[in-house]
Design an enzyme around this catalytic site. Sequence first.
Site, short mmCIF file in Angstrom:
data_model
loop_
_atom_site.label_atom_id
_atom_site.label_comp_id
_atom_site.label_asym_id
_atom_site.label_seq_id
_atom_site.Cartn_x
_atom_site.Cartn_y
_atom_site.Cartn_z
NE ARG A 1 7.32 0.89 4.72
CZ ARG A 1 6.09 0.35 4.70
NH1 ARG A 1 5.94 -0.91 4.34
NH2 ARG A 1 5.04 1.06 5.04
CE LYS B 1 26.92 -2.50 -6.52
NZ LYS B 1 27.15 -1.47 -7.57
NE ARG C 1 -1.78 -2.24 2.77
CZ ARG C 1 -1.89 -3.53 2.41
NH1 ARG C 1 -2.92 -3.93 1.74
NH2 ARG C 1 -0.98 -4.41 2.76
CB THR C 2 3.44 2.58 2.26
OG1 THR C 2 2.68 2.21 3.40
CG2 THR C 2 4.07 3.94 2.50
CG HIS D 1 3.79 4.08 8.60
ND1 HIS D 1 3.81 4.93 7.52
CD2 HIS D 1 3.44 2.85 8.11
CE1 HIS D 1 3.48 4.25 6.43
NE2 HIS D 1 3.26 2.99 6.75
C1 NCD Z 1 1.93 -0.97 8.17
C2 NCD Z 1 3.43 -0.77 8.25
O1 NCD Z 1 4.16 -0.95 7.27
O2 NCD Z 1 3.86 -0.38 9.33
N1 NCD Z 1 1.49 -1.16 6.85
C3 NCD Z 1 1.20 -0.06 6.08
O3 NCD Z 1 2.06 0.73 5.76
N2 NCD Z 1 -0.08 0.13 5.75
C4 NCD Z 1 1.43 -1.98 9.11
C5 NCD Z 1 2.06 -3.34 9.11
O4 NCD Z 1 2.98 -3.64 8.37
O5 NCD Z 1 1.57 -4.15 9.90
#
Ligand code: NCD
Length: 303
Positions: A101, A80, A51-52, A129
């Site tokens: 991320r 590397k 999703r993100t 997040h």
């Molecule tokens: C979450 C995350 O990555 O922290 N997912 C997301 O971005 N919607 C929740 C999760 O991974 O459980």
Amino acid sequence: MRSLIDILDLSPAEIDELIATANDIIANPVKYSEKCRGKKLATLFFEPSTRTRLSFEAAMYELGGSVLGFSEAQSSSAAKGESVSDTAKTVSCYADIIAMRHPKEGAPFVASQAASIPIINAGDGGHNHPTQTLTDLLTISREKGRFDGLTVGFCGDLKFGRTVHSLIGALCRYKNVKIVLISPEELKVPSYVKQSMKKAGVEYVQTTDLEQALPELDILYMTRVQRERFFNEEDYLRLRDSYILTPAKLKNAKSDLSIMHPLPRVNEISVEIDDDPRACYFKQVLNGKYVRMALILKLLEVE
Ligand code: NCD
């Protein structure tokens, strides 16, 4: 130039503005379809995501911009031994904004110190997040029309669940919010999260009993047990099915409860609940794209 590392980097007024912009995009998408023509978003994902990452990419495409990046550390020079700072400096030469991320807490902050373009924290380890929080706040605002006076239950892995930490941080700034923390003993929120609730004077309770907590909740925020952050598989297996929301358990819940989940879901919410009008988790998925469009416009200072 501004980055978004922590949800508290945005004032409540700025969050209101982002929500207003997201609602306007939902109502008038065509108005926004050329706003980022010629701009590039880099998605640097050192950890898995559906999703993100895809919502960031869809957001930039719907603004008329383009996207580059990588979706696993192994396909970047991190494999590397390149540092996050050097990667951020490099990508600053190719893109206008970065969504990052990373499994290490603080990595997007380190990147923001080195980059010459805005960095968006798209999840750092078990820490924060903020863009999921914007997604959650847009959803709450559309479902409830307010943040003040809500009783919000968080259930599951409150220790490693970064979406929980960021959303609690954001909710602490609204009036008369009550927070109910439902988790096994081993997966309670970290002490810094408790400190921020105490400091803000937010009323909170900790319990292990979901069914007992449910009747008073306006929002139930379910989370998955974060397997990748456990030190041993045994503990994960023991704790993973601590809470499974089923239609039977919802018997005493409010009729206007909002059931939220950042997803991915593993076992925490029975699929039978997906058709319940109180289920909001797939609405969150869609809202995530619109609020990220609003955020990109803000950080790129597009009128
Ligand atoms: C979450 C995350 O990555 O922290 N997912 C997301 O971005 N919607 C929740 C999760 O991974 O459980």
